[in-house]
Design an enzyme around this catalytic site. Structure first.
Site, PDB file in Angstrom:
ATOM      1  N   SER A  31      -7.648   6.029   1.909  1.00  0.00           N
ATOM      2  CA  SER A  31      -8.023   5.557   3.237  1.00  0.00           C
ATOM      3  C   SER A  31      -9.526   5.245   3.309  1.00  0.00           C
ATOM      4  O   SER A  31     -10.022   4.485   2.495  1.00  0.00           O
ATOM      5  CB  SER A  31      -7.582   6.605   4.258  1.00  0.00           C
ATOM      6  OG  SER A  31      -7.256   5.973   5.459  1.00  0.00           O
ATOM      7  N   HIS A  59       1.176   5.227   5.633  1.00  0.00           N
ATOM      8  CA  HIS A  59      -0.164   5.392   5.087  1.00  0.00           C
ATOM      9  C   HIS A  59      -0.273   6.427   3.961  1.00  0.00           C
ATOM     10  O   HIS A  59      -0.936   6.194   2.954  1.00  0.00           O
ATOM     11  CB  HIS A  59      -1.068   5.786   6.268  1.00  0.00           C
ATOM     12  CG  HIS A  59      -2.520   5.540   6.048  1.00  0.00           C
ATOM     13  ND1 HIS A  59      -3.012   4.387   5.480  1.00  0.00           N
ATOM     14  CD2 HIS A  59      -3.600   6.314   6.317  1.00  0.00           C
ATOM     15  CE1 HIS A  59      -4.327   4.464   5.426  1.00  0.00           C
ATOM     16  NE2 HIS A  59      -4.713   5.633   5.911  1.00  0.00           N
TER      17      HIS A  59
HETATM   18  C1  GTR Z   1      -8.217   4.485  10.399  1.00  0.00           C
HETATM   19  C2  GTR Z   1      -9.062   3.302  10.082  1.00  0.00           C
HETATM   20  C3  GTR Z   1      -8.733   2.789   8.732  1.00  0.00           C
HETATM   21  C4  GTR Z   1      -8.612   3.880   7.686  1.00  0.00           C
HETATM   22  C5  GTR Z   1      -8.138   5.212   8.237  1.00  0.00           C
HETATM   23  C6  GTR Z   1      -8.531   6.468   7.503  1.00  0.00           C
HETATM   24  O1  GTR Z   1      -8.342   4.931  11.689  1.00  0.00           O
HETATM   25  O2  GTR Z   1      -8.828   2.354  11.055  1.00  0.00           O
HETATM   26  O3  GTR Z   1      -9.654   1.798   8.370  1.00  0.00           O
HETATM   27  O4  GTR Z   1      -9.763   4.014   6.984  1.00  0.00           O
HETATM   28  O5  GTR Z   1      -8.596   5.458   9.516  1.00  0.00           O
HETATM   29  O6  GTR Z   1      -9.510   6.534   6.797  1.00  0.00           O
HETATM   30  O7  GTR Z   1      -7.865   7.464   7.754  1.00  0.00           O
END
Ligand code: GTR
Length: 379
Positions: free
Chosen positions: A239, A360
């Protein structure tokens, strides 16, 4: 606005903004990608990413000292554990990265996976001896705190330590909040405090850059650890840390491989493609992640001189595995595919795309694939 209210405001605008984010392929506007190299060198591409996206990196190294805080055996004697306080200092200021290192037993030296974690070292280990050290966290904006005991091993899917050790890799981890707090603190804490002069410019050193830089400092330290083969340290990031690992891999050719998971915008997905998270929203919700110069492109990403396929191309010829959840529309899986195609078509360089089931988060089964990839590709 105070720190807390700024934090709340960024959440509020983020949620409101998310309602207007495009997730329909038919509404993607046409765009043209810049050439991967054109008439410029790789060094110049790297410099462009500094000027336009992540901000400058320090040109000088800090002093570094490492102290063993604790060591012992782990996982029924199958591995050894070290907990190291790695202190970086400069100009009378310092920041400490609390490293947790596991090394399998039996051989002289091992390849390693270096991965930063979100909620403290014990969030990725079931080992009761892992120390609970106070860390900066987005959730406790403004203070350093210890995560509650219930967080122990909560993120095992993001770094399944025992599975990795069994496959013959050492594991090195530390909390990203040790390097830089994940909120808009005016770049006053963590490693930013060591280089205050890098803030008064448009391409200021921001948080993704600070996390990336700290990975390299850990690699400096690993070069002194005999049981780790420093030529075979793979950097894994999930992420926002996927964004940082990609940038670290582009800046530091000593990493033997890069595993970039669910990194989305500012990571592997194309800035120009209006699908999923937009540059506007990412800069609004996380004003500290990228340099001020990048904020200037929030409404006009097509004007950027770079796009993220160029960053991926900087990894070659080292192995790069890009992983994204098939249903993680926020991270734009289709845009990721297109970015990788552009890398291969335009630069003839090979990278690997792994699309996992779900949204995710990575799953244990995905880690099996990542380790097989490293076995095959990281020589
Ligand atoms: C989200 C963000 C993403 C991603 C994610 C994370 O809220 O929009 O770009 O990086 O977080 O890092 O958990």
């Amino acid at each position: 606005m105070g720190l807390f209210s700024r934090h709340l405001a960024s959440h509020f605008f983020g949620l409101a903004g998310a309602l207007f984010v495009n997730r329909s392929e038919s509404k993607v506007l046409p765009y043209t990608l810049p050439p991967i190299l054109g008439s410029i060198t790789e060094e110049e591409v790297r410099a462009l990413f500094q000027y336009e996206v992540y901000g400058v990196m320090p040109e000088t190294l800090p002093d570094m000292s490492a102290g063993v805080v604790e060591e012992g055996e782990a996982f029924n004697g199958t591995a050894s554990r070290k907990q190291i306080a790695l202190t970086l200092s400069r100009g009378g200021r310092s920041a400490t990265l609390n490293l947790l290192i596991y090394i399998p037993k039996g051989m002289k030296s091992y390849p390693a996976i270096l991965a930063s974690n979100f909620d403290g070292n014990y969030s990725v280990s079931s080992d009761g001896a892992v120390l609970a050290t106070p860390v900066w966290s987005r959730r406790f904006a403004g203070t350093k705190r210890v995560f509650h005991e219930r967080n122990r091993n909560k993120h095992a899917n993001r770094l399944p330590v025992e599975v990795i050790l069994e496959q013959g890799y050492a594991v090195v981890t530390f909390c990203y909040g040790d390097a830089d707090p994940d909120y808009d603190d005016g770049f006053k804490n963590g490693v930013h405090a060591l280089y205050p002069e890098l803030q008064s410019r448009e391409d200021n050193w921001a948080s993704v850059g600070a996390w990336a830089w700290s990975f390299s400092r850990v690699l400096d330290f690993l070069q002194t650890e005999k049981e780790i083969d420093a030529n075979r340290v793979a950097l894994y990031g999930f992420s926002r840390l996927g964004k940082a690992s990609l940038w670290a891999g582009a800046c530091d050719s000593r990493f033997g491989a890069i595993l970039c998971e669910g990194s989305g915008k500012g990571g592997v997905s194309l800035s120009r493609r209006n699908f999923g998270e937009s540059l506007h929203l990412i800069n609004l919700r996380f004003p500290h992640w990228f340099s001020k110069s990048f904020h200037g492109y929030a409404q006009r990403p097509q004007k950027l001189l770079v796009d993220q396929h160029m960053l991926m191309a900087l990894m070659a010829p080292r192995p790069l595995l890009v992983s994204v959840g098939k249903d993680d529309w926020w991270s734009d899986p289709e845009g990721t595919k297109l970015a990788l195609q552009a890398v291969e078509e335009k630069a003839g360089k090979s990278t690997y795309l792994y699309e996992h089931e779900g949204t995710h988060e990575p799953r244990l089964v995905d880690w099996g694939r990542y380790l097989d990839f490293l076995d095959a590709e990281m020589s």
